[in-house]
Design an enzyme around this catalytic site. Structure first.
Site, PDB file in Angstrom:
ATOM      1  N   GLU A  67       0.821  -1.208   0.000  1.00 35.44           N
ATOM      2  CA  GLU A  67       0.000   0.000   0.000  1.00 35.44           C
ATOM      3  C   GLU A  67       0.854   1.257   0.000  1.00 35.44           C
ATOM      4  OE1 GLU A  67      -0.808  -2.730   1.605  1.00 35.44           O
ATOM      5  OE2 GLU A  67      -2.836  -3.140   0.898  1.00 35.44           O
ATOM      6  N   HIS A 136     -10.398  -6.975   8.667  1.00 34.34           N
ATOM      7  CA  HIS A 136     -10.940  -6.541   7.375  1.00 34.34           C
ATOM      8  C   HIS A 136     -12.270  -5.816   7.525  1.00 34.34           C
ATOM      9  CE1 HIS A 136      -8.256  -9.903   6.503  1.00 34.34           C
ATOM     10  NE2 HIS A 136      -8.164  -9.478   5.245  1.00 34.34           N
TER      11      HIS A 136
END
Lengths: 332, 395, 84
Positions: A67, A136
């Site tokens: 990321e 998540h």
């Protein structure tokens, strides 16, 4: 959802977001998509499915699992004149690129004395409800709304899923779009000609007299359902979709609260230090003398989101919790 | 150096807007000079200085709205800071003068009582004691609608003499909602706090009207008297004999006023009314009284009257004139303790000397505050007023 | 002075007393006190103004003759023609 007559087409939130992305690529040659599994796999939530075939690998770019790397690359591309649209699989993973977002994207205009801007759009999935467990499932949009220099959007409707992207991409500063994962499968109809929408204002999704329910994103629909049930019980709730979490549309919020004199904030984030806390404070600062009851919040329980279905449901704001909170502030 | 402050012209006044300066820097200010015109919810009001000095400078611009107590000008030369005349007798509380600017005058929490901010603010605006209200909100809290329904927006009757006047620019338009809420607050407070009792009395005024007609025959229009002048003068004389109706009820006690300032309810064209005082009514001749009344009505209808006039009536008279209504049952304007009413003079049969005759009759009425007087003394007072009207030549 | 001119003066003076109204628009036979909401003080002001302006002194017993515009014009016209 709009019920205007001219040419309604059936769609889903996922397809609406995709339509927005396609429009961006078709109309803006500098635009490209970048993210994990967005190309060949079609996106973790299948939003970008088919786009690699349509636009090719130059503009639909699969990235390594880094990321910090690809968001940083996006920031650099934006500074160099491109219009990158970066997808972060879930906002939980965005912490890996938080340094890029907070220390670079949000500060470059300021630190360069206005010489550079960062017109990047970062899309992230947010929220719980699909048993994806604690790593998540979190809702971190409230955290991002803390940061000056970026704009934070939470599209909750088909129209906003479709139309916020174009406006965001044309903003000279970084814009983060948080798409709640429970919305992707939501179906409905949308004006065939639906296009760009504003990204400045909150919207009254349901007018009412007795209490203002302030919410956004995935919680909007639970809140509207609660408002419908409450109406049967004689409580006329106004529902406001905040749409933009930074900057907050104080005017719309205060206008509503001054009218109803009561506010319940529904926020899928954790209570402590949340966007709901910020909204409550602003109401106290700006509309204290209009209040008839303590400002109340319905937030996610302060636990990591559990995996088991019944515990996950218990942790999240629900229609029943919203109804109970409202009944309490109206004294019934 | 003296600070000239936004005066409080009633306990219900919170702020005022500067409309006009009538003094400019360097002007000499004498006691009683009108220094400025301010717009309040009661209308445009001329405010006076009561210390001498020199107008140095204004601190507030025209159009600016400031809370009561805010310094609005500097007037130099007075021994003490110059201050506007305000309610020498009405003793309007002046605590607002020391309140910080912009602080809403809202009561603090009352122990054991939950009052929402919205309810507390509305109660403050309407002068309502929240301890009297039953709460319907969460945990029995008092909420906005509880206060609202406790003192609904009372539509003032023509009898309720509430200080209120649109500005001269706004004469033709209906009074604004601010004024309406002031009227609501004052009448609601009166009806809530004052235990009214009512008396009425039919009075033969044939002689008085004849005397008046005869007197007016010799006079040009600008010298003629109206029946209201006889009512006023007779009332003032009756008050001398019955001082228990002339004064103020404050802090659980009635306080006599040694001067008689009768407030005269004057309807404003376009709605609302005011009841400014004619000072020392009892000491004025009928001609002087007529002149004062004419002047007052003219100024009120132009939207201009003086701060000292509206703040200190010791009792009020409301006269319906020729409006065709027999009886008025008026509402006392607190902190006064009585209000007198006069209906329309009419011709009707009356028994006099054992015969039915057509006479000019007027119905006089009294609303009295039972905390300050009783029906018996009220009746004596009302009859004394009526009797004085039988001898107009002596008024 | 013509009756038209007198009517104009009557309407002007009524307007001075009731500035938010249109005295010219009311009927000639309407009671001006009702139509324009004029009380006894207002009416006396009207009579006083006519006296000052036209030098016609209307005694109280004649007030009723001036309750309408037509009545007022007729009365004033008569009085000015034949000063009593």
């Amino acid at each position: 959802m709009s019920e205007r007559a001219p040419e309604q087409v059936a769609t889903t939130y996922r397809e609406a977001v995709r339509a927005g992305l396609r429009e961006a690529l078709q109309r803006e040659p500098r635009a490209f998509l970048m993210g994990e599994d967005i190309g060949r796999y079609g996106g973790c939530y299948a939003v970008t499915k088919g786009m690699l075939d349509e636009f090719g690998p130059e503009r639909i770019r699969d990235t390594p699992l880094s990321e910090s790397g690809f968001v940083g690359a996006g920031i650099g591309a934006a500074m160099a004149g491109m219009r990158p649209i970066v997808e972060v699989m879930t906002c939980n993973f965005s912490l890996l690129c938080l340094d890029q977002i907070l220390n670079n994207a949000a500060t470059i205009r300021h630190m360069s004395g206005g010489q550079f801007s960062v017109p990047i759009v970062i899309r992230m999935a947010t929220g719980a409800g699909r048993q994806l467990a604690a790593q998540h499932s979190h809702s971190l949009e409230g955290w991002y709304a803390h940061i000056p220099g970026i704009r934070v959007l939470a599209p909750a409707t088909l129209e906003d899923g479709r139309g916020m992207l174009w406006t965001a991409m044309n903003d000279p500063d970084p814009v983060l779009i948080f798409e709640n994962i429970m919305l992707y499968n939501m179906g409905g109809t949308i004006d065939a000609a639906a296009g760009a929408v504003d990204i400045d204002r909150a919207v009254v999704r349901r007018p009412g007299r007795d209490v203002s329910l302030l919410t956004y994103g995935g919680s909007l629909w639970k809140t509207l359902e609660a408002a419908a049930t409450l109406k049967e019980q004689g409580i006329d709730a106004e529902v406001i979709d905040l749409r933009t979490l930074r900057p907050l549309d104080d005017a719309t919020i205060m206008e509503s609260v001054r009218k109803t004199r009561r506010a319940v904030i529904v926020d899928e984030g954790w209570r402590s230090g949340s966007i709901s806390a910020e909204i409550a404070t602003r109401i106290v600062e700006q509309a204290f003398w209009s209040l008839d009851a303590p400002i109340t919040r319905v937030c996610t329980e302060e636990v990591p989101i559990p995996y088991p279905k019944h515990l996950e449901d218990a942790a999240l704001p629900s229609r029943e919790k919203i109804e109970a909170a409202v009944r309490k502030v109206v004294g019934r | 150096m003296g600070e000239f402050r936004m005066p409080s012209l009633g306990s219900d006044m919170e702020k005022g807007t500067l409309v006009e300066w009538l003094k400019k820097p360097g002007d000499t200010v004498r006691p009683g000079d009108v220094v400025a015109v301010i717009e309040t919810e009661k209308g445009a009001i001329e405010i006076e200085a009561f210390e001498a000095g020199t107008f140095e400078r204004s601190l507030v611009d025209i159009g600016q709205t400031v809370p009561v107590g805010t310094p609005i000008a500097v007037i130099n030369g007075g021994v003490r800071p110059s201050a506007p005349i305000a309610a020498p007798a009405a003793a309007v509380p002046r605590q607002a003068a020391s309140a910080p600017p912009m602080a809403p005058r809202i009561a603090g929490p009352v122990e054991g009582l939950k009052v929402s901010p919205a309810a507390r603010k509305l109660a403050a605006e309407r002068g309502i004691d929240v301890t009297q209200i039953r709460g319907s909100g969460p945990d029995g809290s008092i909420v906005f609608t509880d206060v609202e329904s406790y003192a609904p927006g009372v539509k003032p009757t023509a009898q309720a003499p509430i200080p209120s006047a649109p500005s001269k620019e706004k004469r033709a338009t209906p009074p604004d909602m601010g004024m309406r809420s002031i009227i609501a607050a004052a009448t609601a407070r009166s009806k809530r706090e004052i235990p009214h009792y009512y008396l009425s009395h039919e009075v033969d005024i044939t002689r008085a009207l004849k005397w008046l007609a005869k007197t007016n025959t010799r006079r040009t229009p600008d010298e003629r008297l109206l029946p209201a002048v006889l009512l006023l003068k007779a009332l003032a004389r009756a008050l001398r004999k019955h001082p228990g109706f002339n004064g103020f009820y404050e802090e659980n006690a009635f306080r006599l006023s040694d001067r008689i300032h009768i407030g005269v309810a004057i309807a404003i064209r376009g709605g609302g009314l005011v009841a400014p005082a004619i000072h020392d009514t009892d000491k004025l001749s009928l001609d002087d009284l007529m002149e004062r009344l004419r002047d007052l009505v003219t100024r009120v209808r132009q939207g201009r009257f003086r701060s000292s006039e509206i703040s200190d009536p010791t009792i009020t008279l409301t006269s319906l004139g020729e409006r065709g209504v027999d009886t008025v049952i008026p509402v006392i304007y607190p902190p006064q303790v009585a209000i007198l009413g006069a209906g329309t003079p009419r011709k009707q049969p009356m028994i006099a000397d054992g015969k039915v005759r057509v006479r000019d009759v007027i119905t006089l009425s009294l609303a009295g505050d039972h905390r300050a007087s009783d029906g018996h003394s009220g009746a004596l007072f009302l009859v004394a007023w009526a009797n004085l009207l039988q001898h107009p030549e002596e008024l | 002075m013509t009756k038209g001119a007198l009517q104009k003066i009557v309407e002007e003076e009524l307007k001075n007393i009731a500035p938010e109204t249109s005295p010219a628009d009311i009927g000639s036979d309407e009671d001006v006190r009702e139509a324009l909401d004029i009380d006894s003080m207002g009416f006396l002001t009207f009579i006083t103004a006519l006296h000052r302006r036209l030098n016609v002194d209307v005694p109280e017993k004649d007030y009723a003759k001036l309750f309408t515009k037509r009545g007022a014009v007729e009365y004033l016209s008569r009085k000015r023609a034949k000063p009593s």
